[in-house]
Design a protein around this motif. Structure first.
Motif, PDB file in Angstrom:
ATOM      1  N   LYS A 177       0.832  -1.209   0.000  1.00 47.16           N
ATOM      2  CA  LYS A 177       0.000   0.000   0.000  1.00 47.16           C
ATOM      3  C   LYS A 177       0.861   1.252   0.000  1.00 47.16           C
ATOM      4  O   LYS A 177       0.529   2.252  -0.656  1.00 47.16           O
ATOM      5  CB  LYS A 177      -0.928  -0.005   1.207  1.00 47.16           C
ATOM      6  CG  LYS A 177      -2.087  -0.984   1.085  1.00 47.16           C
ATOM      7  CD  LYS A 177      -3.047  -0.859   2.246  1.00 47.16           C
ATOM      8  CE  LYS A 177      -4.239  -1.792   2.081  1.00 47.16           C
ATOM      9  NZ  LYS A 177      -5.189  -1.670   3.220  1.00 47.16           N
ATOM     10  N   GLU A 181       2.115   1.696  -3.502  1.00 49.11           N
ATOM     11  CA  GLU A 181       1.052   2.180  -4.379  1.00 49.11           C
ATOM     12  C   GLU A 181       0.731   3.649  -4.100  1.00 49.11           C
ATOM     13  O   GLU A 181       0.481   4.422  -5.025  1.00 49.11           O
ATOM     14  CB  GLU A 181      -0.199   1.314  -4.182  1.00 49.11           C
ATOM     15  CG  GLU A 181      -0.038  -0.109  -4.681  1.00 49.11           C
ATOM     16  CD  GLU A 181      -1.236  -0.969  -4.334  1.00 49.11           C
ATOM     17  OE1 GLU A 181      -2.143  -0.446  -3.645  1.00 49.11           O
ATOM     18  OE2 GLU A 181      -1.271  -2.143  -4.752  1.00 49.11           O
ATOM     19  N   GLY A 182       0.760   4.042  -2.818  1.00 46.87           N
ATOM     20  CA  GLY A 182       0.514   5.448  -2.496  1.00 46.87           C
ATOM     21  C   GLY A 182       1.598   6.349  -3.040  1.00 46.87           C
ATOM     22  O   GLY A 182       1.317   7.448  -3.536  1.00 46.87           O
ATOM     23  N   LYS A 239       3.473   5.739  -5.679  1.00 49.32           N
ATOM     24  CA  LYS A 239       3.316   5.816  -7.138  1.00 49.32           C
ATOM     25  C   LYS A 239       2.170   6.750  -7.523  1.00 49.32           C
ATOM     26  O   LYS A 239       2.277   7.506  -8.490  1.00 49.32           O
ATOM     27  CB  LYS A 239       3.069   4.414  -7.695  1.00 49.32           C
ATOM     28  CG  LYS A 239       4.288   3.510  -7.642  1.00 49.32           C
ATOM     29  CD  LYS A 239       3.976   2.143  -8.215  1.00 49.32           C
ATOM     30  CE  LYS A 239       5.188   1.239  -8.160  1.00 49.32           C
ATOM     31  NZ  LYS A 239       4.897  -0.120  -8.678  1.00 49.32           N
ATOM     32  N   ALA A 240       1.078   6.685  -6.763  1.00 49.34           N
ATOM     33  CA  ALA A 240      -0.048   7.577  -7.055  1.00 49.34           C
ATOM     34  C   ALA A 240       0.343   9.035  -6.849  1.00 49.34           C
ATOM     35  O   ALA A 240      -0.012   9.914  -7.641  1.00 49.34           O
ATOM     36  CB  ALA A 240      -1.241   7.208  -6.179  1.00 49.34           C
ATOM     37  N   ALA A 268       2.504  10.152  -9.711  1.00 45.74           N
ATOM     38  CA  ALA A 268       1.711  10.419 -10.912  1.00 45.74           C
ATOM     39  C   ALA A 268       1.011  11.777 -10.815  1.00 45.74           C
ATOM     40  O   ALA A 268       0.969  12.538 -11.790  1.00 45.74           O
ATOM     41  CB  ALA A 268       0.686   9.304 -11.121  1.00 45.74           C
ATOM     42  N   GLN A 269       0.477  12.106  -9.633  1.00 48.21           N
ATOM     43  CA  GLN A 269      -0.161  13.411  -9.459  1.00 48.21           C
ATOM     44  C   GLN A 269       0.850  14.546  -9.603  1.00 48.21           C
ATOM     45  O   GLN A 269       0.564  15.570 -10.234  1.00 48.21           O
ATOM     46  CB  GLN A 269      -0.825  13.474  -8.090  1.00 48.21           C
ATOM     47  CG  GLN A 269      -2.018  12.541  -7.929  1.00 48.21           C
ATOM     48  CD  GLN A 269      -2.608  12.590  -6.539  1.00 48.21           C
ATOM     49  OE1 GLN A 269      -2.159  13.356  -5.683  1.00 48.21           O
ATOM     50  NE2 GLN A 269      -3.615  11.763  -6.294  1.00 48.21           N
ATOM     51  N   ARG A 325       7.997  10.331 -13.794  1.00 45.57           N
ATOM     52  CA  ARG A 325       7.542   9.754 -12.529  1.00 45.57           C
ATOM     53  C   ARG A 325       8.707   9.151 -11.744  1.00 45.57           C
ATOM     54  O   ARG A 325       8.785   9.284 -10.516  1.00 45.57           O
ATOM     55  CB  ARG A 325       6.462   8.715 -12.789  1.00 45.57           C
ATOM     56  CG  ARG A 325       5.123   9.303 -13.212  1.00 45.57           C
ATOM     57  CD  ARG A 325       4.020   8.268 -13.131  1.00 45.57           C
ATOM     58  NE  ARG A 325       4.205   7.207 -14.110  1.00 45.57           N
ATOM     59  CZ  ARG A 325       3.674   7.211 -15.323  1.00 45.57           C
ATOM     60  NH1 ARG A 325       2.917   8.230 -15.707  1.00 45.57           N
ATOM     61  NH2 ARG A 325       3.870   6.212 -16.158  1.00 45.57           N
TER      62      ARG A 325
END
Length: 317
Positions: free
Chosen positions: A96, A99-100, A102-103, A106-107, A242
Motif C-alpha cells: 500500500k 502504491e501510495g 506511485k499515485a 503520478a499526481q 515519474r
C-alpha cells in the motif's frame, strides 16, 4: 536341643539368605543389601507383571499437570497462522505504501507538466542586459548561483514548516517542495540553453515540453535530432518523469526532520542537487555551443499569461 544354633543366632543369617536369593547377587555387601529393599518398596508394583529395573517401572518424561512443550506440532500449527498473518500484514502495508507513493508521483508529474508552460524564461538579450559585461560561462555561473539560492530557499522553507511534523501534512509539504524545485530548475535549464545558443524550435508549449524532457533526463537538448524534441510529453518521458519524481521525494525525505534540522538539510541538499543538474546540462551544451557573434537574430521568447511565482533569489543579479 544340644548342638543346635540358638534361634537368635539363626535369624540374621536367614534374612540375609533370603535377600541374596532375591537379589541374585549372593549378598556380598551390606550397602547393597540395605538399600535394595528401600528402593523396591518406594516403587509401585508393575501391574503388567513385568520385571522392574532399578528406576521402577518404565520411566516417563511427562509430569502430571506440567505444561506441554512449546515445539509440539499442535502448537506450531496454531502459531503458524498468527505468524503468517503478521507477515501478510507487513507485506500489505509495504504494498500500500508503494502504491501510495506511485499515485503521488503520478499526481506530481501531472502538476509539473501543467506548471512547465507557466515558468517564466528570460531570453539571451534580456540576460545580457541584466548581467552586462559577462561572457557565456560567467553568465551561466550567475544563473546557476541564483537557481541554487532559490532551491535552497524552498528547501529551508519546507524544513521550517515541518518543524513539528504532522503525518497527514508531510506528504503535502514534500509535494510542494518537489514542485517548487522543479519549476526553478526548469527555468535554469531553459536559460542555460539560451546562453549556449541552443534554443529549441517551436512555440511556448513545444519548448516547455523540450525543457521538461531535458530536466527529466538531466541532459541537454540536441536540437539537431528531431527525435529528441518529438519525445517530449510522450509515454516514455512520462514514465521517466515519474521515476525522477520518486527519486527526488526519496532524497527530500530528510528535509522533514523536526526542530529546524530539516531546514538546514533541505537547503544543503537542494543546493547540491541543483548544481549537479546544472553541471550535467552545461557539459552537454558545451559540445554544441554556438558563439554569440554567430547566433542568428532570434525573436523574443513568449511569456506565459499566468506565470508561476518563483523565489526572488532566482533572478537577483
Amino acid at each position: 536341643m544340644a548342638g543346635e544354633t540358638p534361634f537368635r543366632k539363626r535369624r540374621p543369617w536367614r534374612r540375609h539368605g533370603q535377600q541374596a536369593q532375591q537379589d541374585g547377587t549372593g549378598g556380598t555387601g551390606p550397602a547393597e543389601g540395605a538399600h535394595a529393599p528401600a528402593e523396591r518398596s518406594a516403587t509401585p508394583p508393575d501391574p503388567s507383571g513385568g520385571s522392574d529395573d532399578e528406576r521402577g517401572r518404565s520411566a516417563s518424561l511427562e509430569v502430571a499437570g506440567a505444561a506441554p512443550l512449546p515445539d509440539r506440532p499442535a502448537e506450531q500449527d496454531r502459531a503458524a497462522p498468527a505468524a503468517g498473518g503478521r507477515l501478510h500484514a507487513v507485506k500489505r502495508g509495504v504494498r500500500k505504501s508503494g502504491e501510495g507513493a506511485k499515485a503521488l508521483a503520478a499526481q506530481l508529474a501531472d502538476r509539473i507538466i501543467d506548471t512547465a508552460p507557466r515558468v517564466p524564461v528570460r531570453d539571451l538579450a534580456t540576460l545580457r542586459r541584466q548581467f552586462p559585461g559577462l561572457g557565456p560561462e560567467e553568465l551561466a555561473d550567475k544563473l546557476v548561483t541564483g537557481a541554487c539560492r532559490g532551491t535552497a530557499t524552498v528547501g529551508a522553507g519546507i524544513g521550517a514548516a515541518a518543524m513539528m511534523p504532522v503525518p497527514p501534512a508531510m506528504l503535502a509539504e514534500l509535494a510542494a517542495e518537489v514542485t517548487g524545485v522543479a519549476a526553478i530548475e526548469m527555468k535554469l535549464v531553459a536559460e542555460l540553453h539560451e546562453v549556449y545558443g541552443r534554443r529549441p524550435p517551436g512555440n511556448l508549449g513545444q519548448r516547455s515540453g523540450a525543457y521538461l524532457t531535458s530536466w527529466t533526463e538531466e541532459r541537454g537538448i540536441d536540437v539537431t535530432r528531431p527525435t529528441t524534441l518529438n519525445a517530449a510529453l510522450g509515454g516514455q518521458m512520462k514514465r521517466e518523469l515519474r521515476q525522477q519524481i520518486m527519486k527526488r521525494m526519496a532524497r527530500n525525505l530528510p528535509n522533514l526532520l523536526p526542530f529546524m534540522i530539516g531546514a538546514a538539510v533541505g537547503a544543503t541538499m537542494n543546493r547540491r542537487d541543483t548544481r549537479k543538474l546544472a553541471d550535467r546540462i552545461r557539459e552537454d551544451l558545451r559540445k554544441h555551443q554556438v558563439p554569440w557573434d554567430r547566433l542568428p537574430a532570434l525573436p523574443p521568447l513568449e511569456q506565459p499569461a499566468d506565470p508561476a511565482v518563483l523565489p526572488e533569489a532566482v533572478e537577483d543579479p
